[in-house]
Design an enzyme around this catalytic site. Structure first.
Site, PDB file in Angstrom:
ATOM      1  N   ASP A  93       0.634  -1.151   0.153  1.00 23.59           N
ATOM      2  CA  ASP A  93      -0.011  -0.067   0.010  1.00 23.59           C
ATOM      3  C   ASP A  93       0.858   1.273   0.166  1.00 23.59           C
ATOM      4  O   ASP A  93       2.019   1.186   0.142  1.00 23.59           O
ATOM      5  CB  ASP A  93      -0.912  -0.037   1.145  1.00 23.59           C
ATOM      6  CG  ASP A  93      -0.289   0.073   2.516  1.00 23.59           C
ATOM      7  OD1 ASP A  93       0.709   0.147   2.683  1.00 23.59           O
ATOM      8  OD2 ASP A  93      -1.089  -0.026   3.737  1.00 23.59           O
ATOM      9  N   SER A  94       0.296   2.517  -0.036  1.00 23.99           N
ATOM     10  CA  SER A  94       0.860   3.528  -0.236  1.00 23.99           C
ATOM     11  C   SER A  94       1.440   4.420   0.982  1.00 23.99           C
ATOM     12  O   SER A  94       2.257   5.181   0.952  1.00 23.99           O
ATOM     13  CB  SER A  94       0.395   4.583  -0.992  1.00 23.99           C
ATOM     14  OG  SER A  94      -0.679   5.345  -0.180  1.00 23.99           O
ATOM     15  N   ASP A 147      -2.588   8.306  -1.727  1.00 20.33           N
ATOM     16  CA  ASP A 147      -3.849   8.953  -1.549  1.00 20.33           C
ATOM     17  C   ASP A 147      -4.178   9.269  -0.125  1.00 20.33           C
ATOM     18  O   ASP A 147      -3.584   9.096   0.663  1.00 20.33           O
ATOM     19  CB  ASP A 147      -4.876   7.974  -2.436  1.00 20.33           C
ATOM     20  CG  ASP A 147      -5.129   6.826  -1.454  1.00 20.33           C
ATOM     21  OD1 ASP A 147      -4.588   6.309  -0.500  1.00 20.33           O
ATOM     22  OD2 ASP A 147      -6.150   6.086  -1.716  1.00 20.33           O
ATOM     23  N   GLY A 217     -11.368   4.027  -0.440  1.00 22.53           N
ATOM     24  CA  GLY A 217     -12.445   5.002   0.297  1.00 22.53           C
ATOM     25  C   GLY A 217     -13.573   3.867   0.860  1.00 22.53           C
ATOM     26  O   GLY A 217     -14.494   4.785   1.336  1.00 22.53           O
ATOM     27  N   ASP A 267      -7.869  -7.578   0.070  1.00 23.58           N
ATOM     28  CA  ASP A 267      -6.842  -7.873   1.387  1.00 23.58           C
ATOM     29  C   ASP A 267      -7.614  -7.448   2.480  1.00 23.58           C
ATOM     30  O   ASP A 267      -8.603  -6.591   2.535  1.00 23.58           O
ATOM     31  CB  ASP A 267      -5.802  -6.969   1.190  1.00 23.58           C
ATOM     32  CG  ASP A 267      -6.069  -5.682   1.691  1.00 23.58           C
ATOM     33  OD1 ASP A 267      -6.465  -4.716   0.802  1.00 23.58           O
ATOM     34  OD2 ASP A 267      -5.646  -5.256   2.658  1.00 23.58           O
ATOM     35  N   CYS A 305     -12.691 -29.603   6.326  1.00 16.86           N
ATOM     36  CA  CYS A 305     -11.541 -28.643   6.236  1.00 16.86           C
ATOM     37  C   CYS A 305     -10.305 -29.592   6.246  1.00 16.86           C
ATOM     38  O   CYS A 305      -9.940 -30.448   6.937  1.00 16.86           O
ATOM     39  CB  CYS A 305     -11.391 -27.531   7.201  1.00 16.86           C
ATOM     40  SG  CYS A 305     -10.009 -26.437   7.026  1.00 16.86           S
ATOM     41  N   CYS A 307      -7.187 -28.288   6.515  1.00 17.68           N
ATOM     42  CA  CYS A 307      -5.960 -27.676   7.004  1.00 17.68           C
ATOM     43  C   CYS A 307      -5.367 -28.387   8.433  1.00 17.68           C
ATOM     44  O   CYS A 307      -6.108 -29.205   8.796  1.00 17.68           O
ATOM     45  CB  CYS A 307      -6.389 -26.194   7.622  1.00 17.68           C
ATOM     46  SG  CYS A 307      -7.080 -25.965   9.319  1.00 17.68           S
ATOM     47  N   CYS A 310      -7.649 -28.541  11.603  1.00 17.07           N
ATOM     48  CA  CYS A 310      -8.739 -29.496  11.334  1.00 17.07           C
ATOM     49  C   CYS A 310      -8.518 -30.694  11.242  1.00 17.07           C
ATOM     50  O   CYS A 310      -9.113 -31.786  11.598  1.00 17.07           O
ATOM     51  CB  CYS A 310      -9.866 -28.956  10.260  1.00 17.07           C
ATOM     52  SG  CYS A 310     -10.353 -27.388  10.695  1.00 17.07           S
ATOM     53  N   HIS A 336      -6.016 -22.240   9.990  1.00 15.54           N
ATOM     54  CA  HIS A 336      -7.429 -22.470   9.565  1.00 15.54           C
ATOM     55  C   HIS A 336      -7.920 -21.238   8.855  1.00 15.54           C
ATOM     56  O   HIS A 336      -8.863 -21.265   7.745  1.00 15.54           O
ATOM     57  CB  HIS A 336      -8.304 -22.987  10.612  1.00 15.54           C
ATOM     58  CG  HIS A 336      -9.731 -23.190  10.319  1.00 15.54           C
ATOM     59  ND1 HIS A 336      -9.962 -23.974   9.551  1.00 15.54           N
ATOM     60  CD2 HIS A 336     -10.533 -22.135  10.397  1.00 15.54           C
ATOM     61  CE1 HIS A 336     -11.491 -23.896   9.417  1.00 15.54           C
ATOM     62  NE2 HIS A 336     -11.897 -22.787   9.799  1.00 15.54           N
TER      63      HIS A 336
HETATM   64 ZN   LIG Z   1      -9.319 -25.856   9.098  1.00 11.88          ZN
END
Ligand SMILES: [Zn+2]
Length: 376
Positions: A93-94, A147, A217, A267, A305, A307, A310, A336
């Protein structure tokens, strides 16, 4: 591999789009979610673990890095990618947004913003030219224009004045950025929740010409209803053949609504920050792992899930390590959450490519409406 920055659309479904951003440091599948690595780290995660969740690109914060360890030091050490051990694309970012929200004794002029560091009180000046220099020193692949944006709600006059200043800064950012093959500069549309000002801003940016365009914005306290109302028209004002980035968004349902309205990149600190405060995002909505209902629960957070949190741990264990303030709690819940956000993006990319976005969206909302699994 390519030596240039480019964007190609693969499919559209309604206003939703899927495609690929190509950079010399790798491809970014869109719609893309960018985890935030504020101080050259996604907190509680190794870079290879962030990559394993499916992230193609990270976001770094100019404001934080310029103050500590400084852009000059990172440049001397070989640039941000090597410094933090993430060789894939980075967007920075700026510094404009964070200097207004985090610094002390700031003063805004036509030239830029002077301020005192929130870390040690030292004096600094951020201008479009200085922001471009810092982002170049960091080695950022996608550089954002400097900005300024007002919090909403604000008057038409206040938003217009701020937007026109940002458009003059956009031209100065473009001039200072110069010609850097393989690196991209994104313009940022401002104009708050005023359609005429969003149009004026888009026109000013198109006249300058950028590699991508952000809708700025928003996510500044206006709420989802206002944000979606703006997103019903704002992305359409930006060139269709360039990536469109919605800054600082958001919760899963914000992300889905933004993609539906033609956004390609987002993001947010939410998955990582929530991971540290015991909140897990699942397809059934948010689960608060600190809740006592989990303390005897041998089931995983989400049985579908894949991950590590999990696959290998129970809700009872996650509850225990959170209550005990063990570091592994932040590690597992952040992993996760990042995994969930990336799966969400993959689900949307597949659905758009198949022309099934509406059905996918219905199923997304239906799963959430059931809420978390009942206690055992
Ligand atoms: Zn998970």
């Amino acid at each position: 591999m390519t030596d240039r920055f480019s964007f190609s659309l693969r499919a559209t479904d309604g206003k939703a789009r899927t495609g690929t951003i190509s950079t010399p440091r790798g491809e970014i599948r869109t719609p893309a979610f960018m985890p935030v690595g504020t101080a050259a780290t996604v907190k509680a995660m190794l870079p290879e673990s962030v990559r394993a969740t499916g992230a193609d690109i990270l976001l770094g914060n100019t404001y934080h890095l310029m103050l500590r360890p400084t852009a000059e030091r990172i440049e001397r050490l070989g640039g941000l990618h090597g410094f933090m051990n993430w060789e894939r694309p980075i967007l920075t970012d700026s510094g404009g947004f964070q200097v207004m929200s985090l610094s002390e004794l700031r003063k805004l002029t036509e030239e830029g913003v002077s301020f005192r560091s929130h870390i040690d009180g030292s004096r600094h000046m951020l201008t479009p030219e200085r922001s471009m220099e810092i982002q170049r020193l960091l080695g950022s692949d996608i550089v954002m224009c400097f900005d300024e944006c007002p919090a909403l709600p604000a008057s038409h006059e206040r938003i217009a004045e701020s937007m026109r200043l940002s458009m003059r800064w956009a031209q100065r950012s473009r001039d200072a950025f110069g010609d850097r093959p393989g690196h991209a500069l994104f313009g940022i549309q401002q104009g708050g929740d005023m359609e005429d000002l969003r149009g004026e801003s888009a026109e000013a940016l198109r006249a300058i010409g950028f590699d991508g365009y952000a809708v700025g914005g928003l996510a500044v306290g206006e709420g989802q209803e206002v944000m979606f109302r703006v997103l019903d028209y704002a992305p359409d004002m930006l060139p269709a053949d360039k990536p469109r980035y919605l800054m600082g968004v958001g919760k899963p349902d914000d992300i889905v609504g933004a993609v539906k309205r033609g956004i390609d990149m987002m993001d947010c600190v939410l998955p990582s920050r929530s991971g540290r405060t015991g909140q897990a995002f699942t397809r059934r909505g948010v689960v608060n792992i600190k809740n006592a209902r989990h303390q005897d629960d041998p089931r995983p957070l989400d049985e579908t899930c894949t991950c590590p949190a999990c696959s290998n741990y129970s809700r009872a264990y996650l509850h225990h390590v959170f209550r005990s303030q063990e570091i592994i709690s932040s590690m597992l819940l952040t992993w996760h959450n990042l995994h969930y956000f990336q799966e969400l993006m993959q689900g949307m990319r597949d659905a758009i490519a198949a022309g099934q976005f509406e059905a996918w969206e219905d199923s997304f909302h239906a799963q959430r409406s059931h809420g978390d699994i009942p206690p055992i």
